[in-house]
Enzyme design. Structure first.
Site, short mmCIF file in Angstrom:
data_model
loop_
_atom_site.label_atom_id
_atom_site.label_comp_id
_atom_site.label_asym_id
_atom_site.label_seq_id
_atom_site.Cartn_x
_atom_site.Cartn_y
_atom_site.Cartn_z
N TYR A 220 0.80 -1.24 0.00
CA TYR A 220 0.00 0.00 0.00
C TYR A 220 0.83 1.28 0.00
O TYR A 220 0.37 2.32 0.48
CB TYR A 220 -0.98 -0.02 1.18
N HIS A 378 -18.62 -18.36 -6.82
CA HIS A 378 -18.36 -17.01 -6.31
C HIS A 378 -17.91 -16.13 -7.49
O HIS A 378 -17.00 -16.48 -8.25
CB HIS A 378 -17.30 -17.03 -5.21
N ALA A 379 -18.54 -14.97 -7.61
CA ALA A 379 -18.31 -14.13 -8.79
C ALA A 379 -16.86 -13.64 -8.87
O ALA A 379 -16.26 -13.29 -7.85
CB ALA A 379 -19.24 -12.93 -8.76
N HIS A 409 -20.33 -4.59 -10.17
CA HIS A 409 -19.03 -4.73 -9.49
C HIS A 409 -18.01 -5.43 -10.41
O HIS A 409 -16.90 -4.94 -10.61
CB HIS A 409 -19.23 -5.51 -8.19
N GLU A 410 -18.41 -6.57 -10.95
CA GLU A 410 -17.48 -7.34 -11.80
C GLU A 410 -17.09 -6.54 -13.04
O GLU A 410 -15.95 -6.59 -13.50
CB GLU A 410 -18.11 -8.67 -12.21
N HIS A 413 -14.15 -4.38 -12.54
CA HIS A 413 -12.86 -5.07 -12.74
C HIS A 413 -12.56 -5.18 -14.23
O HIS A 413 -11.44 -4.90 -14.68
CB HIS A 413 -12.91 -6.49 -12.16
N GLU A 437 -11.50 -3.01 -6.31
CA GLU A 437 -12.81 -3.43 -5.81
C GLU A 437 -13.83 -2.29 -5.81
O GLU A 437 -15.03 -2.53 -5.71
CB GLU A 437 -12.68 -4.01 -4.40
N HIS A 538 -13.28 -16.30 0.45
CA HIS A 538 -11.94 -15.72 0.36
C HIS A 538 -10.92 -16.38 1.28
O HIS A 538 -9.72 -16.19 1.09
CB HIS A 538 -12.01 -14.22 0.64
N TYR A 548 -11.75 -4.91 0.36
CA TYR A 548 -13.19 -4.60 0.27
C TYR A 548 -13.59 -3.55 1.30
O TYR A 548 -14.52 -2.78 1.09
CB TYR A 548 -14.03 -5.86 0.46
O1 X8Z Z 1 -15.89 -11.15 -3.60
C1 X8Z Z 1 -16.47 -10.17 -3.98
C2 X8Z Z 1 -16.72 -9.95 -5.46
C3 X8Z Z 1 -15.63 -10.49 -6.29
S1 X8Z Z 1 -14.14 -9.62 -6.13
C4 X8Z Z 1 -18.01 -10.62 -5.86
N1 X8Z Z 1 -16.97 -9.29 -3.08
C5 X8Z Z 1 -16.81 -9.48 -1.66
C6 X8Z Z 1 -17.58 -10.69 -1.17
O2 X8Z Z 1 -18.46 -11.17 -1.88
O3 X8Z Z 1 -17.33 -11.14 -0.06
C7 X8Z Z 1 -17.68 -8.05 -3.39
C8 X8Z Z 1 -18.12 -7.51 -2.07
C9 X8Z Z 1 -17.34 -8.23 -1.03
ZN ZN Z 2 -14.27 -7.70 -6.85
#
Ligand code: X8Z
Ligand code: ZN
Length: 640
Positions: A220, A378-379, A409-410, A413, A437, A538, A548
């Site tokens: 960072y 998961h997107a 959101h996607e 990116h 993000e 994650h 995020y």
């Molecule tokens: O993981 C994501 C995106 C992909 S980078 C869908 N997000 C976090 C989550 O779902 O936990 C977006 C918001 C937070």
């Molecule tokens: Zn994302």
């Protein structure tokens, strides 16, 4: 493929070289110069592209088609990439003390050391083990299911199905069943995750960091310690707002669930409408300040559009459809609905002057849950080959408001990838990962009630105080509720990596943080086998999460500046830059910078300020904050 460490390559060549004097003192190699560093960076960038392409292709297939085979193939591809990276990092050390290196080259060398969240142990056996575990954990999460009866596959439900229960069914026990069922998926990961963390720490130490958390915090443009302080500072700015929202929500839930609510002021994690209690928008019908004012039911509109599509196809079908035909028609309707949702999002970006996406994006993306195999739903958004236009999203789209916003959101990116695709690969990243993000989420903030009405996803928008408060509540349930969640995931992982959360305390430490920051409690008593962090994408997929939290704050800063650039003058929460080319050009300029300069500089160019600052999100929600304080007067707030 075996890659020799560079120092050995150099040595063997030197020994073979006929130009060396046969005896006497070996010649000392000339000290590396700035020109050598430049040549090194150029070559590294070229190799990076090839490495990235191969690893990414393997990972794409592994996540969209989960089998033992693809799990193994991606582990090997990842291993090769990490080996390459580790060799490059070692080689680059010879430039550590070379003065007068071009600042761009210096930045490239610094970024090289931060290219992966998964630092590779030098020990080859440990590297193999770590990459195997990474693939195994990802596959376990992606193929996770909750089966009421282990012997009956028909009783199994996927994460999407369980999430739908939480989103739509307010019955305490139904929610508890779905929540606990999914959280069992984490159990099998406990031992693997513990070992994975050990191996990554070994890799981080091999790179010169004391642990993985320090390495993650090093990305960072400030010291890891400063960054940790920075996250606490930002949390301090937003904590009072969150406290009011938690209090109001808890009291409303207590009215509904009465005696079943815990007495300590916390909210049980299973009744917030979301599997991880990270987004409470599904509670809006229960929490709206003025019931029925302003029609914000986007779900209803999306659902109706999908149904209309299906009906049209059924009508067009000649003869009597068999069950198989019906399934195909349903699938077709799902696909049409998903594509329409993606197109709707693309339309916003092109309205700003961004280019349309190539047809390959639609051909190669995965937009629905595959019917015949496991996939990680998961997107995510992928630049398949740095420098090309092969960009894809992978998502299992349902006709819901939540998924529509995730698509925005996607797409953020995707457009970042498009905007910076021609700069050197090492700079193809967000100014910091929070920027990446925040791009699409900033666009999502422009999806105001008035804009929703304009595109036919909601009824006519009201603009009186009541309608504004309702809209604020709805958005706060997404954006304010998320803040402590965004913060705590990596507070937990930083603790895991620095050893302050010992393996036998993984689950307990998780719930301590959930309680401390979110004011949440587990609805079930934990057993030693539980590993609830494993039930959040994650953690098993090893994606750092503080990004995020940063994005939640940055997006309001970006939004405020873009609205300024568009010449907007009214209340911030009603601004939409749809169609505004000036704001679009300013945004594009930021995106095309990628990671070429410290993010502070990039932020300053867009917003005039070098600091991340929660005043934009606080100002945005000022009306709601005042209203919540009024409602909470005389109520008991806070938790033990
Ligand atoms: O993981 C994501 C995106 C992909 S980078 C869908 N997000 C976090 C989550 O779902 O936990 C977006 C918001 C937070
Ligand atoms: Zn994302």
């Amino acid at each position: 493929m075996r890659t020799l460490p560079a120092s050995l390559v150099g040595l063997s060549l030197a020994l073979l070289s006929p130009a060396l004097p046969a005896a006497g003192k070996a010649k000392v190699p000339p000290a590396p110069t700035a020109a050598d560093a430049h040549a090194f960076v150029e070559k590294m960038n070229a190799e990076y592209k090839a490495q990235y392409l191969a690893a990414n292709a393997a990972e794409w297939v592994a996540e969209t088609y989960i089998t033992g085979d693809t799990e193994m193939l991606t582990a090997r591809a990842n291993e090769a990439m990490l080996k390459w990276l580790s060799v490059k990092i070692d080689e680059s050390r010879r430039f550590d003390h070379v003065a007068d290196i071009d600042p761009k080259d210096r930045r490239a060398l610094d970024l090289l050391k931060l290219q992966t969240a998964m630092p590779a142990p030098k020990d080859p056996a440990h590297l193999t083990e770590a990459t195997n575990l990474a693939s195994k954990l990802t596959a376990a999460y992606g193929s996770g299911k909750y089966c009421k009866d282990d012997k009956d596959p028909a009783s199994c439900r996927t994460l999407d199905q369980l999430s739908e229960v939480l989103a739509t069914d307010r019955d305490w026990d139904h929610a508890l069943d779905a929540w606990s069922g999914w959280h069992h998926v984490g159990r099998g990961m406990l031992k693997d995750y513990q070992r994975f963390a050990e191996l990554l720490n070994e890799g981080a130490r091999d790179l010169g960091y004391d642990n993985v958390g320090t390495m993650w915090r090093a990305g960072y443009d400030m010291s890891p310690a400063e960054f940790a302080k920075e996250t606490d500072r930002l949390w301090g700015q937003v904590q009072p707002l969150y406290g009011q929202l938690q209090c109001y929500t808890r009291n409303k839930l207590a009215e509904k669930y009465g005696e079943r609510m815990p007495k300590d002021g916390t909210i049980p994690a299973h009744i917030t409408g979301n599997m991880w209690a990270q987004d409470w928008a599904n509670l809006y019908p229960l929490l709206q300040p003025y019931p029925g004012v302003g029609n914000l039911d986007v779900n209803e509109h999306l659902d109706a559009q999908r149904k209309a599509g299906l009906d049209a196809q059924r009508k067009a079908f000649k003869g009597k459809p068999t069950p198989l035909d019906l399934a195909a028609l349903e699938h077709d309707a799902d696909m049409k609905s998903a594509v329409a949702m993606v197109r709707r999002s693309e339309d916003f970006y092109t309205s700003l002057g961004f280019p349309p996406l190539p047809s390959s994006f639609y051909d190669k993306s995965m937009l629905l849950r595959p019917r015949d195999r496991d996939a990680l739903c998961h997107a995510s958004a992928w630049p398949m080959d740095l420098g090309s236009t092969d960009m894809r999203i992978k998502m299992c789209i349902k006709p819901t408001e939540e998924d529509q916003y995730t698509i925005y959101h996607e797409m953020g990116h995707i457009y970042y990838y498009v905007a910076y695709k021609d700069i050197p690969p090492i700079f193809q990243g967000g100014a910091n990962d929070g920027f990446h993000e925040a791009i699409g989420d900033t666009i999502r903030l422009n999806i105001t009630p008035a804009y929703l009405a304009q595109i036919g996803l909601a009824g006519k928008a009201g603009s009186d105080d009541k309608a504004v408060l309702n809209a604020q509540m709805k958005l706060a349930l997404e954006k304010v509720a998320f803040l402590p969640f965004g913060l705590l995931i990596d507070k937990w992982r930083w603790g895991v990596f620095d050893g302050s959360i010992a393996p036998d305390k993984y689950n307990e430490g998780w719930w301590q943080l959930r309680r401390k920051y979110q004011g949440l409690s587990s609805p079930v008593a934990a057993t030693p086998a539980d590993f609830d962090p494993g039930a959040k994408n994650h953690v098993p997929t090893n994606v750092p999460y503080m990004r995020y939290f940063l994005a939640d704050i940055l997006q309001f800063q970006f939004y405020r500046s873009l609205c300024d650039a568009a010449g907007y003058k009214g209340p911030l929460s009603q601004c939409s830059i749809y169609g505004n080319k000036e704001a679009g050009a300013k945004y594009w300029k930021m995106l095309s910078q990628g990671a070429q300069q410290p993010w502070q500089q990039t932020l300053k160019e867009l917003t005039g300020k070098e600091e991340m600052d929660a005043s934009a999100i606080i100002d945005y929600f000022a009306p709601l904050y005042a209203w919540l304080q009024e409602q909470n007067k005389g109520k008991s707030c806070g938790w033990e």
